[in-house]
Motif scaffolding. Sequence first.
Motif, PDB file in Angstrom:
ATOM      1  N   PHE A   1     -39.260   6.436-143.444  1.00 34.52           N
ATOM      2  CA  PHE A   1     -39.270   7.892-143.319  1.00 34.52           C
ATOM      3  C   PHE A   1     -37.895   8.336-142.810  1.00 34.52           C
ATOM      4  CE2 PHE A   1     -43.694   7.119-143.637  1.00 34.52           C
ATOM      5  CZ  PHE A   1     -44.286   8.293-144.065  1.00 34.52           C
ATOM      6  N   ALA A   2     -37.074   8.809-143.712  1.00 37.58           N
ATOM      7  CA  ALA A   2     -35.700   9.192-143.353  1.00 37.58           C
ATOM      8  C   ALA A   2     -35.700  10.493-142.566  1.00 37.58           C
ATOM      9  CB  ALA A   2     -34.859   9.332-144.613  1.00 37.58           C
ATOM     10  N   LEU A   3     -35.085  10.461-141.395  1.00 39.64           N
ATOM     11  CA  LEU A   3     -34.967  11.644-140.550  1.00 39.64           C
ATOM     12  C   LEU A   3     -33.606  12.301-140.755  1.00 39.64           C
ATOM     13  CD1 LEU A   3     -36.428  10.300-137.171  1.00 39.64           C
ATOM     14  CD2 LEU A   3     -37.611  11.641-138.913  1.00 39.64           C
ATOM     15  N   GLU A   4     -33.577  13.594-140.544  1.00 33.03           N
ATOM     16  CA  GLU A   4     -32.302  14.311-140.546  1.00 33.03           C
ATOM     17  C   GLU A   4     -31.749  14.293-139.127  1.00 33.03           C
ATOM     18  OE1 GLU A   4     -32.472  18.177-142.211  1.00 33.03           O
ATOM     19  OE2 GLU A   4     -33.211  17.503-144.169  1.00 33.03           O
ATOM     20  N   ASN A   5     -30.445  14.023-139.004  1.00 27.46           N
ATOM     21  CA  ASN A   5     -29.795  13.937-137.698  1.00 27.46           C
ATOM     22  C   ASN A   5     -28.611  14.891-137.639  1.00 27.46           C
ATOM     23  OD1 ASN A   5     -31.263  11.482-136.507  1.00 27.46           O
ATOM     24  ND2 ASN A   5     -30.557  10.712-138.486  1.00 27.46           N
ATOM     25  N   LYS A   6     -28.502  15.590-136.529  1.00 30.58           N
ATOM     26  CA  LYS A   6     -27.387  16.504-136.322  1.00 30.58           C
ATOM     27  C   LYS A   6     -26.850  16.338-134.904  1.00 30.58           C
ATOM     28  CE  LYS A   6     -28.527  20.174-139.630  1.00 30.58           C
ATOM     29  NZ  LYS A   6     -28.813  21.628-139.795  1.00 30.58           N
TER      30      LYS A   6
ATOM     31  N   ILE B   1     -25.418  17.102-127.993  1.00 30.83           N
ATOM     32  CA  ILE B   1     -26.864  17.219-128.236  1.00 30.83           C
ATOM     33  C   ILE B   1     -27.166  16.636-129.603  1.00 30.83           C
ATOM     34  CG2 ILE B   1     -28.814  18.798-128.491  1.00 30.83           C
ATOM     35  CD1 ILE B   1     -27.453  20.700-126.589  1.00 30.83           C
ATOM     36  N   GLU B   2     -28.039  15.631-129.600  1.00 29.74           N
ATOM     37  CA  GLU B   2     -28.434  14.975-130.846  1.00 29.74           C
ATOM     38  C   GLU B   2     -29.834  15.439-131.234  1.00 29.74           C
ATOM     39  OE1 GLU B   2     -28.135  10.793-130.343  1.00 29.74           O
ATOM     40  OE2 GLU B   2     -25.930  10.788-130.220  1.00 29.74           O
ATOM     41  N   LEU B   3     -29.969  15.914-132.458  1.00 35.93           N
ATOM     42  CA  LEU B   3     -31.253  16.383-132.986  1.00 35.93           C
ATOM     43  C   LEU B   3     -31.721  15.444-134.087  1.00 35.93           C
ATOM     44  CD1 LEU B   3     -30.354  20.180-133.390  1.00 35.93           C
ATOM     45  CD2 LEU B   3     -31.461  19.096-131.437  1.00 35.93           C
ATOM     46  N   SER B   4     -32.991  15.022-134.001  1.00 34.90           N
ATOM     47  CA  SER B   4     -33.586  14.185-135.041  1.00 34.90           C
ATOM     48  C   SER B   4     -34.932  14.797-135.424  1.00 34.90           C
ATOM     49  CB  SER B   4     -33.789  12.748-134.549  1.00 34.90           C
ATOM     50  OG  SER B   4     -32.553  12.158-134.221  1.00 34.90           O
ATOM     51  N   TYR B   5     -35.166  14.965-136.732  1.00 38.13           N
ATOM     52  CA  TYR B   5     -36.409  15.578-137.178  1.00 38.13           C
ATOM     53  C   TYR B   5     -36.639  15.259-138.648  1.00 38.13           C
ATOM     54  CZ  TYR B   5     -32.842  18.995-138.515  1.00 38.13           C
ATOM     55  OH  TYR B   5     -31.720  19.589-139.017  1.00 38.13           O
ATOM     56  N   PHE B   6     -37.884  15.407-139.077  1.00 37.71           N
ATOM     57  CA  PHE B   6     -38.247  15.197-140.473  1.00 37.71           C
ATOM     58  C   PHE B   6     -37.850  16.446-141.267  1.00 37.71           C
ATOM     59  CE2 PHE B   6     -41.211  14.413-144.056  1.00 37.71           C
ATOM     60  CZ  PHE B   6     -40.848  13.098-144.326  1.00 37.71           C
ATOM     61  N   PRO B   7     -37.536  16.301-142.558  1.00 34.75           N
ATOM     62  CA  PRO B   7     -37.080  17.460-143.356  1.00 34.75           C
ATOM     63  C   PRO B   7     -38.035  18.646-143.380  1.00 34.75           C
ATOM     64  CG  PRO B   7     -36.593  15.425-144.514  1.00 34.75           C
ATOM     65  CD  PRO B   7     -37.388  15.034-143.301  1.00 34.75           C
ATOM     66  N   THR B   8     -39.308  18.450-143.030  1.00 33.52           N
ATOM     67  CA  THR B   8     -40.242  19.588-143.007  1.00 33.52           C
ATOM     68  C   THR B   8     -39.967  20.542-141.852  1.00 33.52           C
ATOM     69  OG1 THR B   8     -41.793  18.182-141.787  1.00 33.52           O
ATOM     70  CG2 THR B   8     -42.123  18.360-144.160  1.00 33.52           C
ATOM     71  N   ALA B   9     -39.205  20.087-140.852  1.00 33.55           N
ATOM     72  CA  ALA B   9     -38.876  20.934-139.700  1.00 33.55           C
ATOM     73  C   ALA B   9     -37.606  21.727-139.987  1.00 33.55           C
ATOM     74  CB  ALA B   9     -38.704  20.074-138.455  1.00 33.55           C
ATOM     75  N   LYS B  10     -37.673  23.011-139.792  1.00 38.77           N
ATOM     76  CA  LYS B  10     -36.514  23.876-139.945  1.00 38.77           C
ATOM     77  C   LYS B  10     -36.067  24.304-138.539  1.00 38.77           C
ATOM     78  CE  LYS B  10     -36.770  23.476-144.325  1.00 38.77           C
ATOM     79  NZ  LYS B  10     -35.795  22.600-145.004  1.00 38.77           N
TER      80      LYS B  10
ATOM     81  N   LYS C   1     -31.925  15.031-127.694  1.00 43.93           N
ATOM     82  CA  LYS C   1     -31.315  14.172-126.678  1.00 43.93           C
ATOM     83  C   LYS C   1     -30.000  14.797-126.230  1.00 43.93           C
ATOM     84  CE  LYS C   1     -33.405   9.925-128.486  1.00 43.93           C
ATOM     85  NZ  LYS C   1     -33.160   8.573-129.032  1.00 43.93           N
ATOM     86  N   ILE C   2     -29.854  14.975-124.915  1.00 44.59           N
ATOM     87  CA  ILE C   2     -28.659  15.590-124.351  1.00 44.59           C
ATOM     88  C   ILE C   2     -27.847  14.517-123.623  1.00 44.59           C
ATOM     89  CG2 ILE C   2     -27.785  17.366-122.787  1.00 44.59           C
ATOM     90  CD1 ILE C   2     -31.259  17.898-123.627  1.00 44.59           C
ATOM     91  N   TYR C   3     -26.563  14.473-123.917  1.00 45.39           N
ATOM     92  CA  TYR C   3     -25.673  13.501-123.277  1.00 45.39           C
ATOM     93  C   TYR C   3     -24.591  14.257-122.511  1.00 45.39           C
ATOM     94  CZ  TYR C   3     -27.808  10.089-126.427  1.00 45.39           C
ATOM     95  OH  TYR C   3     -28.705   9.277-127.090  1.00 45.39           O
ATOM     96  N   ALA C   4     -24.331  13.796-121.269  1.00 43.59           N
ATOM     97  CA  ALA C   4     -23.308  14.419-120.440  1.00 43.59           C
ATOM     98  C   ALA C   4     -22.756  13.393-119.461  1.00 43.59           C
ATOM     99  CB  ALA C   4     -23.874  15.617-119.693  1.00 43.59           C
TER     100      ALA C   4
END
Length: 379
Positions: A246-251, A288-297, A353-356
């Motif tokens: 299940f490929a996730l989108e990452n930003k 900030i790293e975002l990971s979600y399935f393509p159904t999430a906008k 996920k927040i990195y600092a």
Amino acid sequence: MKKKESNFFERTQEDDILDALSLIINKKLKTEKQIDDQKNNVYFWLWKCLLLLIYLLFINILFVLIKDLGVLLIYYFSTSLTSLTSLLYSAFTTFIQGIFTLYVLFKNLKIFMNSTYYKRLYSKDKTMNKKKKKTFNILYAILKYLSIPYLIVTSFLSATLLIILISLFYLMFHNIYSLGFIGIILSSFVFCYFLFRAIQNKFFEKKVAVTKKHFMAVFIAVFISLIIFGYETSYYEYDESLPINFALENKELYFDISDKEKVMIKSFAKSENLSIYQDNTLQGKIRIELSYFPTAKVSYTSFLNENDTLILGFDSKMNFTLYHLEDVLKLGIESLRKKTIYNYNLFKYPSIKIYASTNDLAKIKLLKYGKPFLDEFGD
């Protein structure tokens, strides 16, 4: 000595609790006429109409409370699939609320149209009597045929649940199964079938043998199935992501906070999807790293308040189409096969996920769902 007259009335099978209460109010206020049939007067029906409105208001408030409480319990006990489960529960509760309200109105309209008072009303005025019949016949037809959409939805749900049930039995032969889940789907199918037949009986006078005992038996079966399902899944492993296929989108998002006093970050997801990590390679910035399935906008808003506080809010909507139905089915099979609960919330909400750096961690505050920014921020 004259025997004291009772203020209570016996109810026949044709009466309901509203009839009894209306009679009691009439008796207490002495508004009833001195006639044999105490329902054959305007005061009885005025009181009953008022009581009916109060009853419907109370019932609808009760349904809303049950819906809200159920959603809270789902988010409290569930580790995944909370969004979809709460959505299905809310839709089911709203559906039952709608059909129950419609039936109460239809039933009481039918009782009124079969009453002696209705037949007596404008009986000597042909013009008004004709208008009366036309008006109430239209109301009767509207309430009756408003039940058709419920019949359509119930039949569609029955067909869908039957297909799922057949699929589950097929998987069972391949040693992929959950007895609790099969019980839930089977009980839901039987409930939909009973409800379909009950609507036919109550609105279209089809003779079917569906009673309250049948529905009570179904609810008990659902409750037992839920217990079994909970027991089975208690031994499942939990994976905060989805299977590899299940490929996730990452930003990745970067924000400069070197000149900011504080940073407030909030997700509008009810589930806990915010986490913070230390990364000393970042100086004066957060990643900030975002990971979600393509159904999430996913979307976010950012603004700087007068106290030099950076405020970030993350929101998302689920854009689910029939194209994604295959993904959901595959994920369900994968969960049963590997005895693993995946993070199904990724279908709607992102993992954030927040990195600092160590120095900047003190500036960051993660906010809880359901509270305004300023209430959480405090000082």
